[in-house]
Design a protein around this motif. Structure first.
Motif, mmCIF file in Angstrom:
data_model
loop_
_atom_site.group_PDB
_atom_site.id
_atom_site.type_symbol
_atom_site.label_atom_id
_atom_site.label_comp_id
_atom_site.label_asym_id
_atom_site.label_seq_id
_atom_site.Cartn_x
_atom_site.Cartn_y
_atom_site.Cartn_z
ATOM 1 N N SER A 259 -7.460 -12.100 -11.900
ATOM 2 C CA SER A 259 -8.274 -12.622 -10.555
ATOM 3 C C SER A 259 -9.643 -12.681 -11.123
ATOM 4 O O SER A 259 -10.600 -13.340 -10.558
ATOM 5 C CB SER A 259 -7.996 -11.654 -9.471
ATOM 6 O OG SER A 259 -6.790 -11.572 -9.178
ATOM 7 N N SER B 13 -13.305 2.132 -3.221
ATOM 8 C CA SER B 13 -11.939 1.307 -3.064
ATOM 9 C C SER B 13 -10.872 2.274 -2.204
ATOM 10 O O SER B 13 -10.904 3.204 -2.220
ATOM 11 C CB SER B 13 -11.322 1.983 -4.642
ATOM 12 O OG SER B 13 -10.341 1.612 -4.660
ATOM 13 N N VAL C 7 -13.525 -7.535 -6.188
ATOM 14 C CA VAL C 7 -11.981 -7.297 -6.011
ATOM 15 C C VAL C 7 -11.061 -6.481 -6.860
ATOM 16 O O VAL C 7 -10.508 -5.653 -6.587
ATOM 17 C CB VAL C 7 -11.381 -8.791 -5.372
ATOM 18 C CG1 VAL C 7 -9.984 -8.510 -4.958
ATOM 19 C CG2 VAL C 7 -12.305 -9.050 -4.008
ATOM 20 N N LEU D 287 -9.405 -2.860 -6.559
ATOM 21 C CA LEU D 287 -7.776 -3.056 -6.792
ATOM 22 C C LEU D 287 -7.666 -1.844 -7.948
ATOM 23 O O LEU D 287 -6.571 -1.340 -7.945
ATOM 24 C CB LEU D 287 -7.275 -4.183 -6.990
ATOM 25 C CG LEU D 287 -7.312 -5.200 -5.719
ATOM 26 C CD1 LEU D 287 -6.881 -6.665 -6.414
ATOM 27 C CD2 LEU D 287 -6.678 -4.575 -4.528
#
Length: 447
Positions: A8, A104, A151, A155
């Motif tokens: 990602s 987070s 992101v 994660l």
């Protein structure tokens, strides 16, 4: 999870850098209107307390607010905490900085990544915190796009700290100020209970291009300026680093894409150190400087092809080193003369600048990624090895340009940081890094 996050991140980097490399025609059509809080009406950025700013310690929190994280002016379900904090500028004067912290959903506050944006602008309105608060500007497209990079970090359980590393006057390329803003941002984030961080939180530094300037100067200054932060740093991961600005000015001079960044850097340094370059400029130079005074990098890329220092100054100043103010500024910004980090680092650098229209190969400078000089970065890494500093991992991508090298850098940086937080021994390329350029300070002409 780890492979998914890395994949990602690589995709996100490619997307963000596509925004960064927008041609002039596309950039001109980008949004310039403001949505949400604007730079002119947002009082959060102003310190208005009764105590003198100098009476606060660096990193002290002056204001706190929590708001929705915006992307292109659109609020998302994600919340961010923003802090106004006390820091100092390039000349050591007290100033107020701003940082944004995103928690987070799976983290416990034990680890954080300070991500330094490559927003690269002379306009404070283009800063990451403004974009997060809802501003939409042309230069703000970069920090808006960089939201994608957060992101994978979130994660992976990292709280993410995003400083406005250039300060509230947007002193582009003024590395020492980037460093103090970044370090005091970490201090402030650790002192505000809303962030989930505290004095025990371990922190990794990460940034590319303009973000690498902030990342590296933070690592350089931490042992002396912020030893309390330095003890908690696990390492720095960066790519596309500015080392010796005098070399960069000559390297990109006359190039097709990056030439316009040179006057931006001179303006930023002049602003940081209160230097007036006007007496040295010819009429065209004054025109360029006036046009770029509050510009973003998207206003400069590809819009000044063939521009050189010589074209902007009076004939007697054709040699940059004939300008004492220039020599003074670039020597203050030369990482080769700065201190040595005490934490491990991962440094990546492209060397395929011909693909971005920078064809020069000058003696003592050589080639680079289009804007950053590869030989300078190699020399800096070798210098750290020679001084016996913490481990340095160096990777040079000979066939990739500045934009291209960021794509493999980003997932490797995440893996490298994961390993540092896991306590693994940092890898070292000392003894295998090719020779580079001299990083000796510039000498004024005639000295």
């Amino acid at each position: 999870m780890r492979r998914t996050a890395i994949g990602s991140l690589a995709t996100a980097v490619a997307t963000v850098l596509a925004v960064t490399a927008l041609p002039a025609t596309t950039a001109a059509a980008a949004p310039s209107a403001s949505s949400g809080l604007t730079a002119s009406d947002d009082s959060f950025y102003t310190y208005d307390g009764s105590k003198p700013l100098a009476s606060y310690a660096p990193g002290d929190v002056l204001k706190t607010r929590t708001l929705q994280y915006h992307v292109l002016g659109i609020p998302t379900p994600v919340q961010a905490t923003q802090l106004l904090f006390r820091t100092q500028d390039a000349q050591g004067r007290p100033s107020a900085g701003v940082t944004s912290i995103v928690r987070s959903p799976s983290g416990d506050g034990s680890k954080a990544v300070s991500y330094q944006s490559f927003y690269d602008s002379l306009n404070p309105a283009d800063s990451p915190s403004r974009a997060i608060a809802g501003d939409v500007s042309l230069g703000g497209l970069i920090p808006n796009g960089e939201s994608l990079l957060l992101v994978p970090l979130l994660l992976a359980g990292y709280n993410v700290v995003i400083p406005d590393s250039q300060g509230q006057t947007a002193d582009f390329a003024a590395g020492p100020e980037y460093g103090t803003n970044t370090l005091d941002s970490i201090r402030a984030a650790s002192r505000a209970p809303e962030t989930g961080l505290d004095s025990r939180t371990r922190v990794g530094l990460a940034g590319y291009s303009g973000g690498a300037i902030a990342t590296h100067w933070a690592a350089v200054l931490a042992p002396s300026y912020a030893p309390d932060v330095n003890r908690r740093l696990v390492g720095y991961a960066e790519g596309g680093l500015l080392v010796d600005p005098a070399h960069n000015l000559r390297y990109i001079g006359g190039s097709a894409v990056w030439a316009g960044v040179a006057p931006m850097a001179v303006i930023g340094a002049a602003r940081a150190y209160d230097i007036d370059f006007t007496p040295y400029l010819n009429s065209y130079g004054r025109e360029v400087f006036d046009k770029l005074e509050h510009a973003s990098i998207v206003n400069a890329l590809g819009q000044y092809p063939g521009l050189t220092w010589k074209k902007m100054v009076k004939p007697q100043y054709a040699d940059p080193n004939s300008v004492p103010a220039f020599v003074e500024a670039v020597n203050k910004l030369n990482l080769g003369s700065a201190a040595t980090p005490t934490i491990p680092g991962y440094i990546a650098q492209g060397n395929g600048g011909v693909f971005e229209g920078t064809l020069s190969n000058l003696p003592g400078i050589g080639r680079g990624d289009g804007v950053m000089v590869a030989g300078d970065v190699r020399s800096l890494a070798r210098q750290y090895c020679d001084k016996g500093s913490a481990a340095v991992k160096y990777r040079q991508y000979d066939l990739l340009s500045h934009v291209g090298a960021a794509v493999p850098w980003a997932p490797t940086a995440l893996t490298w940081l994961n390993d540092r937080f896991a306590g693994k021994t940092a890898p070292s390329d000392c003894g295998r890094i090719p020779a580079g350029n001299s990083l000796a300070p510039e000498v004024p002409t005639g000295s």
